[in-house]
Each structure stands twice: as structure tokens, then as C-alpha cells.
Design a protein around this motif. Sequence first.
Motif, short mmCIF file in Angstrom:
data_model
loop_
_atom_site.label_atom_id
_atom_site.label_comp_id
_atom_site.label_asym_id
_atom_site.label_seq_id
_atom_site.Cartn_x
_atom_site.Cartn_y
_atom_site.Cartn_z
N PHE A 86 11.75 29.64 48.01
CA PHE A 86 13.21 29.35 48.08
C PHE A 86 13.55 29.91 46.75
N HIS A 87 12.76 30.81 46.09
CA HIS A 87 13.42 31.33 44.71
C HIS A 87 14.62 32.40 44.91
N PRO A 88 14.52 33.26 46.18
CA PRO A 88 15.64 34.24 46.14
C PRO A 88 17.30 33.59 46.30
N ARG A 89 16.88 32.33 46.98
CA ARG A 89 18.37 31.57 46.83
C ARG A 89 18.51 30.40 45.87
N CYS A 90 17.53 30.21 45.06
CA CYS A 90 17.81 29.14 44.30
C CYS A 90 18.70 29.23 43.13
N ARG A 91 19.60 28.33 42.86
CA ARG A 91 20.42 28.47 41.77
C ARG A 91 20.24 27.95 40.45
N TYR A 92 18.66 27.34 40.52
CA TYR A 92 18.22 27.24 39.16
C TYR A 92 17.04 27.94 38.84
N GLY A 93 16.74 28.84 39.75
CA GLY A 93 15.54 29.70 39.68
C GLY A 93 15.83 31.12 38.94
N HIS A 112 18.24 31.97 35.84
CA HIS A 112 17.71 31.84 34.54
C HIS A 112 16.43 32.62 34.15
N GLU A 113 16.84 33.41 33.37
CA GLU A 113 15.82 34.76 33.27
C GLU A 113 14.30 34.16 32.87
N ASP A 114 14.46 33.20 32.33
CA ASP A 114 13.03 32.65 31.65
C ASP A 114 12.31 32.14 32.73
N ARG A 115 13.00 31.87 33.95
CA ARG A 115 12.23 30.92 35.00
C ARG A 115 11.18 32.04 35.68
N THR A 116 10.70 32.90 35.25
CA THR A 116 9.81 33.73 36.18
C THR A 116 8.70 33.18 36.83
N ARG A 117 8.39 32.08 36.49
CA ARG A 117 7.23 31.64 37.19
C ARG A 117 7.43 31.15 38.44
N CYS A 118 8.76 30.93 38.81
CA CYS A 118 9.09 30.49 40.20
C CYS A 118 8.76 31.59 41.19
N ALA A 119 8.80 32.81 40.84
CA ALA A 119 8.72 34.07 41.53
C ALA A 119 7.24 34.46 41.80
#
Lengths: 337, 622
Positions: free
Chosen positions: A286-293, A297-304
Motif C-alpha cells: 500500500f505504500h505508494p498510496r499511504c498517507r502515513y508512509g 514521512h521521509e523517515d519511513r523508508t522501511r515501508c517501501a
Amino acid sequence: MTHTDESVLSAVGVSAGYGSGPRSRSVLHDVNVAVRRGGTMGIVGESGSGKSTLAQVLVGRLTPIRGVVRLDGTDVRRLSRRERFAARRRIQLVPQDPYSSLDPRMSVERTLAEAIDPRGRLRAGAHRERITELLESVALDGSAAKRLPHEFSGGQRQRIVIARALAVRPEVIIADEVTSSLDTSVQAEILELLLDLRERLGLTYVFITHDLAIAQYMCTDLSVLYLGTVIEQGTTDVLTRPAHPYTELLRDSRPDPSGRSTPAAAGGLATEDAADPANPPSGCVFHPRCRYGPRTHEDRTRCAVEPPILADLLPSRERRAACHYPIKAVIQDEEGP
Amino acid sequence: MRGVRTRLPAMLLVGLVLAAVIVLVAVAGPILWQARADALTGDIRQGPSGAHWLGTDALGRDVFWRTVVATRSTIEMAVAATAIAAALGTFLGAMIVSAGPAVRTLGDRVIDLLLSFPPIIIALTFTAILSPGRASVVGAIGLAFCPQFARLTNRLALSVQERDYVTVARLLGVGRFRVVTRHVVPNIAPPLLVLTSVGFATSVVTVSGLSFLGLSVQPPSYDWGSLLASGLRNLYDNPGEAFGPAAAILVTGLAAGLVGDGLVRHMDPRGTSRPHRAVRRSADPPTAGDASRAGGAAPVASVRDLSIRRPDGRELVHGISLTVDAGEIVGIVGESGSGKSLTALALARLLPRELEWSAAHLNVNGVDLADPAKAPPARLATELGIVFQDPSSSFNPALRIGTQLTEVLRVHAKMSRRQAHALAVSRLAETRVSSPELRMRQYPHELSGGMRQRAMIAAAMLPEPKLIIADEPTTALDVTVQADVLRLLKQINTTHGTAILLISHDIGVVSSLCDRICVMYAGRVVEELSVEDLRRRDVRHPYTRALLAASPDTASERDGARLVPLPGRAPAAEDQGPGCSFAPRCPLAVPVCTEIVPPLVAEPSGNAVACHVETAAAEVRS
Ligand code: SF4
Ligand code: SF4
């Protein structure tokens, strides 16, 4: 999810798809769903989520590539041929389109007789009583028996389809978008009938739908599917108090007659369309659409990079979500301040 | 098959009678009249006369009787050839369906290849290889037509196998063989029957054709083809000689076609009930009250007393009135059969041709549509934009998006290619279609459903219309995409001041977008209200109330309250009584309801309701 005794039907670590070799398409990825006896498990998702494929796996029409389907805790592959035949009849499917799910050339009576006696062992007239009983249970008149499907309205046809499913005295009914082709007033009729049958006959339902309002109205448990993975699971409050960003998006997208959440007025950024299910994004799908990802949030690279696993969020184990940064409200509510 | 050609059963009767006559002639001809046909007379190459109805040939033989006697030969060969084609083709088709994937692919390819040659060429080739003669002609034609049967069987069986009722039968434990005999075969029979009758007609022509070329029956035997060949040689002396066999071929083909078509209609379980051919009855007197609000800006669209009738005279929409003011978003909500889409189509002048309509007044942005002379289509194209439900069928799949978007501008607005392209790209960007330049070069199927619907809205917006009619624009879309499209429509309304008429079955959708809502039931507007009142659930008409009570959207708010289904169902156009259409389902109905249609009565608030009981209650209140 651990398998508990009360679940009558469960999919454990199921991956499934269509075709074979290089052109194969995988649709479900490591899906766990356990259906409690007497409950209604809602499978909610948009197109490409794999919800219909999951239905196919659960009714035994599609063999998973990995993982198992358990019926009363037993792996269905372990069953003998005979047992499997019996097992199949315990789970019945009510498909979406009441127009294509009845043979246009067979009278209601013949359709039901075939369900009662699929091998055609008994005389044609032998089932008359049972047929009347079945028609009554879906509030149709006995005179319906002699007629052909085209003489009925969509709602009545769906009743006949339900009667056919009931003919084999199943324990589980898998309802795949059963009301999506019906008008609101007729839909209410079918939903009420299903609820009524659940109580009267002690049925268990798997309710597949794209309609959140229906899911919320009908179900006791919910699994939200996105691009072939379960991203959130729990009791019905999943939709009112989502922990996963995608479930939240679903909730906020829903037009609401009370006008409290009006997507039309919300404005703001267009959401990306869902990704191609054949080619899902890396990491959290979901990361390309996620508003919390990582989009916001630049620091949330782990989502990708790192796919989140479906993990328990609550000590009561009533909520699971597959997200590295689940929405906190749910957890805090239960744990107190 | 049905609906496209409504043919009377009389046609089947004619076909059957013709076929019976032909069969009779084929059987009896050589027995009874062989002598007459072979008798040589002195009258050579004479034209038609009382003694020889179609004249005589070069040897003085009677052409009429020769044609009659030749019937058997031609029909026998055509029947045999068709039987070979049907049996072999159906068998092969069925084999291919049930075979494994590799064989299936191979089989499909071979059939494709064979189908790319005209059957007559294949037949010619086979006959040439096999040496001329009756048997080789029959075999050749049989082989030549068998790929068509194979393909059709293949396609049909595949599609029936995917039907839900076959799936369910398998789940119920019905065996493979029983599934085929009970569900698959009966459901694929009718199209195969049509193909058989077409195949027979074509076989008659092909048999005659090959024989015409001298490849089939050899003298002294003869059939229609060889008679035609010699007839053509004597065309100037006796035109009757060619006419006889030619007419015979034609009549046989016609009979085959009529029988095939008629049988299919007879076998179709729905074919037995034919549409009523009712006497036209005069339109209902205009009954709906005038609920258009006084004052305000000039409306972009207004309709007064719009009625829409089926060709049999039944009314589907009964004199409704509606206005859309500039910049306003009006919703029409209703279930199937309420007439909501017909009303929208009438405004867009896109009603199916067989429906008749009339209106006291039908005006879109100052253009009077009730008068075709004043509303050239080009003008209309710029007055309103239209967005349909199914984004996949609103674009032509064979043309690039760019071509389709710029076409309107170049034809109607007379723009240059460059200008049109630039405008289209900017509209796509505005409707948030990602990478618009790329999309312009793509085909519709390369876009996702949501993208296509946005592109459709961009197309509707191109000529800067004052009004967009959106007919169920989000029904085929996922809920997250739907939210997006609704937002987009709202944004267009705000930034361009475009008025929108939104048609939907979903009360949630209309109440999240519209300013004013018309609720339609059985071809009438039964209530018109502001969105605030709808959201507050402050509705008056019993039907609107029932609709809300049946909707799970609102049920979940009512905490545990059950849905309240509406008893009965909406009346069909033919069984609407004289009074309120909702009376049979209405909990409040009083005797007057079944006698007089309640007029749409406006309240001071601007809302309006068409209900005797509600109107009376309102009078008491005031
Ligand atoms: S894992 Fe990251 S991208 Fe995925 S839903 Fe959670 S926050 Fe969003
Ligand atoms: S007019 Fe009568 S039947 Fe019609 S809605 Fe009102 S009360 Fe019901």
C-alpha cells in the motif's frame, strides 16, 4: 492467526493464483482467515484484492499453491475422495449474479431436485415435499416450482439460488457479492433473509463484498484484503476504528447519507489508483498510496522495502494489522490512557 | 437474438411450410415426374408457355419439371454435407474444449487458419484433389464447413462452462458427464441450430456452385447447379431455363433461414412470451404539479411535462418536470425502472430511437430541444457533457484516447490539431489523469477503470459545457476511486461553475455531492428536497422513507436496528393503476391513493412531495 477449535473453516498461509508456468498469475499471498462457527466473516476488498479468488479457494474450486484449507481443523487434502465429496457439500456458494447462476432451461423444481440428489438416483417426483419446504424457507410460494428462472425478478432469483444452496443442508455458505446486482429495497430483503436463516439454521457465512455498509451490517468478523494480502482483521469495529491506513481510506471514501463524511467535500490530493495486482509494489503493497508512509514521512523508508506482517495489535488478539505504523487510536482505547 | 429482430411466429410457419414442400418435392419428384423431365420434344429452346411453364432446354426438355426432379439430388447432397460438417465440427470443437491446454491452443490455431479461407475455396481444393463427383463434393463441403462448427462449439462450451450454474452444479457434486448433458448441451444447442440452418443454406449454394463448374454430378445426372450452368448458356433464347434453378436455390435458402431462426426463438425459454402489442392509448393527462422554484438565475436545463413512451404506447415516464439552475448539482435518485436514466437520456437527446417522447418544454441552456429544427447536434455537443456509467464502453477501444478527445474540438469547435491537442492535455491534467501526454497516445484498455472515467470527464469538459449529465458515473468503480471521481466532479463544479445532473441508485452518493435531490419512483418524481433535509433524514414521501430504512448505510448508524425491506416490488409499466404508483407498497395508503395520482406539491421551503397523505398533513400543520 492460530487455529482455534471454534473455527469451522480456515485458510492457513494460503497463496493462490491462476495458470501455470511463466504465464501464471499469483493473486493471493499468504492469506490467513479463520471462520468462526455461527459467525459471519466478511471479506472486504476492492477489485484486484483477490476476494473472489479466496472464495474459490474456500469452496475448493481452486487448489492453493501454498498453504492449506482446513475444515473442522482437518486439512482437506488429507480427506479421501468420498470424504471430500461430503466436505464439498457442507460448503456452498451463492454467486453474485442471479441471472447467470440458474440454468435458464431448468425449472425451479428441477434445479432444486438436482441439488438434493445430484446423482439422479431417485425418481423426479420424490423430492416434492423437500422442494416446497426449501421454497418456503426462502419465502417463495410453492407455485414457483414449475416456473423457469426468467419468470422471476432478480431478488426472487437470488432467493432460488439461496434455496438451492440450502438444499444440501450446508454448514457454511459463501456469499460472493450476493446483492451487488440488486436494488436497495430488494437488497434489504435478501440481507434480512440471510440473517434470518443464519439464526434459524445455525449457518456460518463467509460474506464477500466491496460494500462497506453491507459488511458492517452483516458481519461479526472482518478481513480487509488489498492486492492479495490481508491487511487488517478483527471484529466489525475494524471499519469504524481502523488501525491500517488502507482501511481508514476505505472508511473515508464511503459516501454517507448523513453527510458526516462527505468524500466529495473533502478535497485534497487525488489518491493514486490501486497498483496492478499482477505487479504489486515492493515492501508494503500500500505504500505508494499511504498517507502515513514514505510519501509523506521521509523517515519511513522501511515501508517501501520491508513487507509488514499481519500482527496482533491488541492483547485481546481481536485486532491484527499488517502495517509498520498502525493508527494508534485502537490500541490506546483498549489499553487505557 | 431476441429484441434485435422481433419476427412473428408466422415466419416460422412460412419457413416450415416451404421446407415441407421442398422435402416433399425432393422425395416425390424423381418418382412421379422423372419421365416428364427426361422427355425429349421437338420444341427446342422455347420460352415459357402454357405447355412448358419455364420453357425448354437445348434438347427440348421441360425446364420446370427438370428443376423439380433435380431437387432431390441437390437437397440430398446439401443435407449430407451439412450433416458431416455439423457432426465432425461439433465433435472436434468439444474435443478441443475438454483437451489439455497444449492441444487446446494447437486446435484453436488450426481452426483459425482454416477459418481464414472461404469455405468454397477449401471445397474447390478438396474436390480438385479428390476428382469430380457427387461423393467428393459432399465430403469436400462437409470438411470445408466443419471449422465453423468447431469454432462455435468451442466458444459456446467454454462460455457455458464458466457460467455460475455449471460451477454450482459441480460444487453440489453433480458428475462431469451429467453437467455436460444437462447444462452444457441444451444451452449451446440454439446457436448451433442457427449455424446448421445457415450451413445448410450455404451448402445448397456451394453444391450448386461446384456443380455449376462441372465438378459435381456428371451428365446425364443433373442438379440445380448443372441446370443453371446450361441455363446460362441459353440465357438469350430462354431466360426461364436459368430462372428455374436460381429461384429454387433462393427459396431453399430462405426456408432454411426462416426455420433455423424460428426454431431458436421457440427453444429460447424467454422466446415464448412475446412483447405485448397493445393498442396505443392516449397519454395520461398532465398530472405532475409544477415544482420548479420561482425566481433565481435562468436554469441551464428545464423540462416540463416530459413523458416517454414505449412503442406499444405504455408510458415509462409520466409528465415529469425538472430544473437545473446554473452552477447547481441536482441528483436524481431511484431504483431500476424509476425512469431516472431515461429522463437523463431525454435531456441529452440520446433516447433509443424506438421510444417516443413529448414535453411541454425541454430546454437546455436556452436551446429548445423539443423543437429539433432549432437544435442542431453540433450546438448540443457544446451545451452539455455526458459521463456514462461504464468507462470501458464509453470510449471506442480501437482509437487512441487523444484522437477521441480532439475529434469533438476539431469538428465542432473548428480548432487546429495543435490547439485541440493542447486543450485536451490540459483538461486531462485538470481531471488529474497522470502523465496526460502519454495517455493521449494510449488506447482506452491501457488505462485503469478510474483513469478512464477521469478521461471521460475530461472529454465531457472539453467544450466548456454549462451542464454535465452524469449517469451512474461511479457505479462501476471501486469505493476509493468513486470518492475520487466525486471529488473531481465537485471540483469542476466549483472552479468552472458547471451545473451537474447526477443520476444514481445510491442515496449515499447523491447526498454526498448534490445540492438538491429528486427522488423518482415508477416514472414520476415523488419528492424533491434539499440535501440538508435528506442528510437530516427529514424526508416526507413514504417511498423515500422506505428507501432510507432499507439502506444498510444508515442502518449501521441506527445501532443494531434491522433493515426494513420494502414489501412487494415496483410496478412494471403495464400494470400501473390509475392512482399513486406506490400505493400497493405504501403503509399509509388511503382509498383515494388508488384513484388519483397525487400531484407534486411544493412547500414553502422549496421542497416538494407527491403524496395525498403528506400534503394533507402539511395543510393541517400550517
Ligand atoms: S506499512 Fe507503511 S506504507 Fe504500509 S500501510 Fe503501514 S504506514 Fe503505510
Ligand atoms: S399518495 Fe397514498 S399511496 Fe401514495 S405515497 Fe402517499 S400515502 Fe402512499
